[in-house]
Design an enzyme around this catalytic site. Structure first.
Site, PDB file in Angstrom:
ATOM      1  N   SER A 255       5.257  -6.953   3.387  1.00 53.05           N
ATOM      2  CA  SER A 255       5.856  -7.257   4.689  1.00 53.05           C
ATOM      3  C   SER A 255       6.655  -8.558   4.622  1.00 53.05           C
ATOM      4  O   SER A 255       6.407  -9.411   3.749  1.00 53.05           O
ATOM      5  CB  SER A 255       4.749  -7.388   5.732  1.00 53.05           C
ATOM      6  OG  SER A 255       3.881  -8.442   5.342  1.00 53.05           O
TER       7      SER A 255
ATOM      8  N   GLU B 288      -5.155  -3.949  -1.837  1.00 52.19           N
ATOM      9  CA  GLU B 288      -6.595  -3.655  -1.727  1.00 52.19           C
ATOM     10  C   GLU B 288      -6.840  -2.366  -0.932  1.00 52.19           C
ATOM     11  O   GLU B 288      -7.932  -1.817  -0.949  1.00 52.19           O
ATOM     12  CB  GLU B 288      -7.353  -4.840  -1.111  1.00 52.19           C
ATOM     13  CG  GLU B 288      -6.953  -5.245   0.296  1.00 52.19           C
ATOM     14  CD  GLU B 288      -5.748  -6.190   0.353  1.00 52.19           C
ATOM     15  OE1 GLU B 288      -4.799  -6.022  -0.454  1.00 52.19           O
ATOM     16  OE2 GLU B 288      -5.742  -7.065   1.233  1.00 52.19           O
TER      17      GLU B 288
ATOM     18  N   GLU C 293       9.619  -3.698  12.942  1.00 51.96           N
ATOM     19  CA  GLU C 293       9.281  -2.630  11.997  1.00 51.96           C
ATOM     20  C   GLU C 293       8.032  -1.915  12.530  1.00 51.96           C
ATOM     21  O   GLU C 293       7.015  -2.555  12.787  1.00 51.96           O
ATOM     22  CB  GLU C 293       8.987  -3.233  10.614  1.00 51.96           C
ATOM     23  CG  GLU C 293       8.618  -2.170   9.598  1.00 51.96           C
ATOM     24  CD  GLU C 293       8.447  -2.723   8.183  1.00 51.96           C
ATOM     25  OE1 GLU C 293       7.854  -3.796   8.026  1.00 51.96           O
ATOM     26  OE2 GLU C 293       8.916  -2.060   7.245  1.00 51.96           O
TER      27      GLU C 293
ATOM     28  N   LYS D 206      -1.345  -7.267  -9.169  1.00 52.14           N
ATOM     29  CA  LYS D 206      -2.312  -7.379  -8.063  1.00 52.14           C
ATOM     30  C   LYS D 206      -2.001  -6.221  -7.114  1.00 52.14           C
ATOM     31  O   LYS D 206      -1.089  -6.276  -6.296  1.00 52.14           O
ATOM     32  CB  LYS D 206      -2.124  -8.721  -7.345  1.00 52.14           C
ATOM     33  CG  LYS D 206      -3.347  -9.274  -6.643  1.00 52.14           C
ATOM     34  CD  LYS D 206      -3.899  -8.432  -5.521  1.00 52.14           C
ATOM     35  CE  LYS D 206      -3.137  -8.552  -4.222  1.00 52.14           C
ATOM     36  NZ  LYS D 206      -3.601  -7.575  -3.203  1.00 52.14           N
TER      37      LYS D 206
ATOM     38  N   PHE E 125       0.805  -1.229   0.000  1.00 54.70           N
ATOM     39  CA  PHE E 125       0.000   0.000   0.000  1.00 54.70           C
ATOM     40  C   PHE E 125       0.834   1.273   0.000  1.00 54.70           C
ATOM     41  O   PHE E 125       0.311   2.347  -0.295  1.00 54.70           O
ATOM     42  CB  PHE E 125      -0.930   0.018   1.232  1.00 54.70           C
ATOM     43  CG  PHE E 125      -0.246   0.412   2.522  1.00 54.70           C
ATOM     44  CD1 PHE E 125       0.001   1.754   2.807  1.00 54.70           C
ATOM     45  CD2 PHE E 125       0.175  -0.537   3.441  1.00 54.70           C
ATOM     46  CE1 PHE E 125       0.663   2.138   3.981  1.00 54.70           C
ATOM     47  CE2 PHE E 125       0.830  -0.166   4.605  1.00 54.70           C
ATOM     48  CZ  PHE E 125       1.073   1.178   4.872  1.00 54.70           C
TER      49      PHE E 125
ATOM     50  N   CYS F  26       9.885   1.545   3.273  1.00 56.23           N
ATOM     51  CA  CYS F  26      10.772   0.453   3.676  1.00 56.23           C
ATOM     52  C   CYS F  26      12.202   0.962   3.820  1.00 56.23           C
ATOM     53  O   CYS F  26      13.056   0.250   4.306  1.00 56.23           O
ATOM     54  CB  CYS F  26      10.710  -0.672   2.657  1.00 56.23           C
ATOM     55  SG  CYS F  26      11.282  -0.165   1.048  1.00 56.23           S
TER      56      CYS F  26
HETATM   57  P1  NAD Z   1       1.487  -6.610   3.162  1.00 53.74           P
HETATM   58  O1  NAD Z   1       2.512  -7.683   3.231  1.00 53.74           O
HETATM   59  O2  NAD Z   1       0.415  -6.619   4.206  1.00 53.74           O
HETATM   60  O3  NAD Z   1       0.715  -6.673   1.753  1.00 53.74           O
HETATM   61  C1  NAD Z   1       1.408  -6.745   0.538  1.00 53.74           C
HETATM   62  C2  NAD Z   1       0.564  -7.493  -0.479  1.00 53.74           C
HETATM   63  O4  NAD Z   1       0.332  -8.821  -0.007  1.00 53.74           O
HETATM   64  C3  NAD Z   1      -0.811  -6.865  -0.711  1.00 53.74           C
HETATM   65  O5  NAD Z   1      -1.060  -6.864  -2.096  1.00 53.74           O
HETATM   66  C4  NAD Z   1      -1.762  -7.752   0.054  1.00 53.74           C
HETATM   67  O6  NAD Z   1      -3.016  -7.869  -0.569  1.00 53.74           O
HETATM   68  C5  NAD Z   1      -1.070  -9.106   0.075  1.00 53.74           C
HETATM   69  N1  NAD Z   1      -1.275  -9.866   1.330  1.00 53.74           N
HETATM   70  C6  NAD Z   1      -1.495  -9.365   2.575  1.00 53.74           C
HETATM   71  N2  NAD Z   1      -1.568 -10.370   3.462  1.00 53.74           N
HETATM   72  C7  NAD Z   1      -1.400 -11.519   2.783  1.00 53.74           C
HETATM   73  C8  NAD Z   1      -1.358 -12.904   3.160  1.00 53.74           C
HETATM   74  N3  NAD Z   1      -1.516 -13.301   4.408  1.00 53.74           N
HETATM   75  N4  NAD Z   1      -1.134 -13.821   2.193  1.00 53.74           N
HETATM   76  C9  NAD Z   1      -0.952 -13.447   0.903  1.00 53.74           C
HETATM   77  N5  NAD Z   1      -0.997 -12.142   0.502  1.00 53.74           N
HETATM   78  C10 NAD Z   1      -1.208 -11.207   1.423  1.00 53.74           C
HETATM   79  O7  NAD Z   1       2.260  -5.221   3.115  1.00 53.74           O
HETATM   80  P2  NAD Z   1       1.648  -3.751   3.193  1.00 53.74           P
HETATM   81  O8  NAD Z   1       1.145  -3.530   4.581  1.00 53.74           O
HETATM   82  O9  NAD Z   1       0.746  -3.505   2.052  1.00 53.74           O
HETATM   83  O10 NAD Z   1       2.978  -2.878   2.935  1.00 53.74           O
HETATM   84  C11 NAD Z   1       3.869  -2.524   3.943  1.00 53.74           C
HETATM   85  C12 NAD Z   1       5.030  -3.472   4.017  1.00 53.74           C
HETATM   86  O11 NAD Z   1       5.691  -3.519   2.763  1.00 53.74           O
HETATM   87  C13 NAD Z   1       6.088  -3.008   5.017  1.00 53.74           C
HETATM   88  O12 NAD Z   1       6.537  -4.130   5.732  1.00 53.74           O
HETATM   89  C14 NAD Z   1       7.186  -2.445   4.138  1.00 53.74           C
HETATM   90  O13 NAD Z   1       8.482  -2.474   4.698  1.00 53.74           O
HETATM   91  C15 NAD Z   1       7.093  -3.355   2.963  1.00 53.74           C
HETATM   92  N6  NAD Z   1       7.714  -2.771   1.789  1.00 53.74           N
HETATM   93  C16 NAD Z   1       8.928  -3.253   1.419  1.00 53.74           C
HETATM   94  C17 NAD Z   1       9.592  -2.704   0.350  1.00 53.74           C
HETATM   95  C18 NAD Z   1      10.959  -3.213  -0.040  1.00 53.74           C
HETATM   96  O14 NAD Z   1      11.475  -2.748  -1.033  1.00 53.74           O
HETATM   97  N7  NAD Z   1      11.557  -4.134   0.680  1.00 53.74           N
HETATM   98  C19 NAD Z   1       9.004  -1.667  -0.377  1.00 53.74           C
HETATM   99  C20 NAD Z   1       7.744  -1.210  -0.001  1.00 53.74           C
HETATM  100  C21 NAD Z   1       7.105  -1.783   1.099  1.00 53.74           C
END
Ligand code: NAD
Length: 485
Positions: free
Chosen positions: A227, A177, A376, A174, A150, A282
């Site tokens: 994450s 959401e 984090e 994808k 997000f 991140c």
């Molecule tokens: P998230 O992991 O909750 O969601 C990421 C994606 O995974 C979304 O599209 C979501 O629909 C899907 N998702 C969520 N839960 C899931 C599950 N249990 N099983 C399968 N798919 C699932 O992450 P977020 O809250 O949207 O974003 C923030 C996180 O992203 C932070 O931890 C941040 O550090 C990380 N991030 C990392 C980088 C990097 O380059 N390493 C860059 C941007 C964000």
């Protein structure tokens, strides 16, 4: 609702999902209802993949110099629509307009890199013995998927879209959401730029859609950004199904501040790094290790952080759950004996009472085993730990399971080099608070911040989005002459 219900984008058209499950999309700025997003079914994905597969036949055979023409036009369209695209990011994610504009500018830079790919993917050719040559070619994989978080509704999709597609793949995106609006506009601009229908597709959804992507037999590669918890699930599931996978996870980035650091510049960098995009990056500074006597710098950091005003130059965090989670971390640290120098809890913005704001928060005298030091937080919070030596600071940095970024603030080149050599992170800053490598350098962390080989952007992404074909060729110079003459 400010916008009509969101649809999937398949075969160049916006189409309704067959699912009846939807989620409301709410702006974190003021709680306004923006739209609804469909939580699509595996069948929606099947349709998208078969259309993408059909498009792959023509797109993969289009010469790369022709394919990148689409991205030259896309870059100009991004430039033309910067403000409008930034407005969408601002509304759905909550970051300030300036931050949203910077995000779109980064999309432009990423697209510029993709336009340079013909210069970078030339194969190699060598006469390996008399009359025999070996040559290599980068061949696209097929249908690939990109699953995104997000915090950058436009930039993270553009980490993958231009490179993967310019290299000849067809893509299923994808979106998160929580922020599904920007993706639709990206699709429209790609179409306007001349991308053939079916090459780029969007299927909205949640966990179920991610699982369906990881299991789909016709998806060749999955890139994931989110994450660490989910990155591990996606990496294991996609590779279990014999797919190529690159899964970027969360982070806990340490800034190591030395007594000789320039106080004003350091304080500005630390404050900007911890609070930019409300700390939801991140690459954000989340922990600071103060080495030796640096009280005067900490005082300046608090002064700088006080200038960051929620609702003015600081946006909200993504939702109520995030706000509660972040405030809980601060309370826990306080109860464990840390000292709150600046407290962002309980922030409301006048006229935007339903917004989910947290003010900048500076926590001092944090112990390395406290949750604010190890986990984090993803909010505008910095946890300061004190050490006497650089080596102690490195022990703390090295012990954290993540490895996205680390920075050092010093005027001593020897100390900077010492830390570059020993910090366990993929991206290191020297007097830089957010050490994101600019294109053409690639982006990617280490340890639990990334699973898979290579980086997601830059030249490294060529290896991820293509497979190498090696040909060994021998011609008989005597043959075939008569019928040609
Ligand atoms: P998230 O992991 O909750 O969601 C990421 C994606 O995974 C979304 O599209 C979501 O629909 C899907 N998702 C969520 N839960 C899931 C599950 N249990 N099983 C399968 N798919 C699932 O992450 P977020 O809250 O949207 O974003 C923030 C996180 O992203 C932070 O931890 C941040 O550090 C990380 N991030 C990392 C980088 C990097 O380059 N390493 C860059 C941007 C964000």
């Amino acid at each position: 609702m400010l916008y009509p219900p969101i649809k999937n984008f398949i075969g160049g058209q916006f189409v309704s999902s067959e699912s009846s499950r939807t989620l409301e999309v709410v702006s974190p700025i003021d709680g306004q209802s923006l739209s609804t997003v469909p939580l699509s079914t595996a069948n929606d994905l099947n349709n998208a993949v078969s259309i993408a597969n059909a498009a792959f036949a023509g797109w993969s055979k289009t010469p790369i110099k022709e394919r990148v023409q689409v991205f030259f036009r896309y870059k100009f369209l991004l430039e033309k629509h910067v403000k409008e695209l930034a407005q969408l990011v601002h509304e759905e994610n909550g970051k300030t307009m300036n931050e949203a504009i910077a995000e779109i500018e980064k999309c432009i830079e990423l697209t510029e890199f993709a336009c340079s790919l013909p210069q970078l993917v030339t194969g190699e050719v060598l006469e390996v013995s008399r009359g025999v040559e070996c040559r290599t070619e980068h061949v696209p994989l097929g249908v690939v998927a990109s699953i995104v978080p997000f915090n950058f509704p436009s930039m993270v999709p553009n980490w993958t879209i231009p490179n993967a597609i310019a290299l000849g793949n067809c893509m299923i995106l994808k979106p998160s959401e929580k922020v599904p609006l920007s993706a639709g506009r990206i699709a429209e601009l790609l179409k306007e730029a001349g991308l053939p229908d079916g090459v780029f597709n969007i299927v909205h959804g949640d966990v179920e859609m991610v699982e369906a992507i990881c299991d789909h037999p016709d998806i060749e590669a999955v890139s994931f950004v989110g994450s660490t918890k989910v990155a591990k699930i996606v990496y294991q599931r996609a590779t279990h199904n014999y797919k190529r996978c690159l899964a970027l996870g969360g982070a806990k980035n340490h800034l190591m501040v030395m007594p000789d650091a320039i106080p004003g510049m350091t304080a500005q960098n630390v404050a900007a790094s911890m609070s930019g995009c409300a700390g939801q990056r991140c690459m954000a500074a989340s922990a600071m290790v103060a080495v030796g006597e640096v009280d005067h710098i900490i005082q300046k950091i608090v002064e700088e952080a006080r200038k960051i005003i929620p609702g003015e130059n600081l946006g909200p965090v993504i939702n109520k759950e995030s706000k509660e989670r972040i405030e809980k971390y601060i309370t826990e640290a306080e109860q464990q004996g840390a000292k709150i120098l600046l407290d962002g809890r309980g922030t409301t913005v006048y006229g935007k009472e339903a917004g989910t704001y947290i003010g900048p928060t500076v926590i001092d005298h944090v112990k390395p085993d406290m949750s604010v030091a190890t986990e984090e937080i993803f909010g505008p919070v910095i946890s300061i730990m004190r050490t006497k030596t650089v080596d102690e600071a490195l022990v703390i940095e090295n012990a954290n399971p993540y490895g996205n970024a680390a920075s050092v603030f010093t005027q001593n080149g020897g100390v900077a080099r010492y830390i570059i050599d020993r910090a366990s992170a993929g991206m290191i800053g020297v007097n830089v608070g957010v050490p994101v490598p600019r294109e053409p350098f690639s982006f990617g962390g280490w340890n639990e911040s990334k699973f898979g080989v290579g980086d997601i952007t830059g030249k490294s992404s060529i290896e991820f989005w293509t497979k190498l074909k090696k040909s060994t060729i021998k011609w008989n110079p005597e043959a075939g002459v008569n019928w040609m003459s």
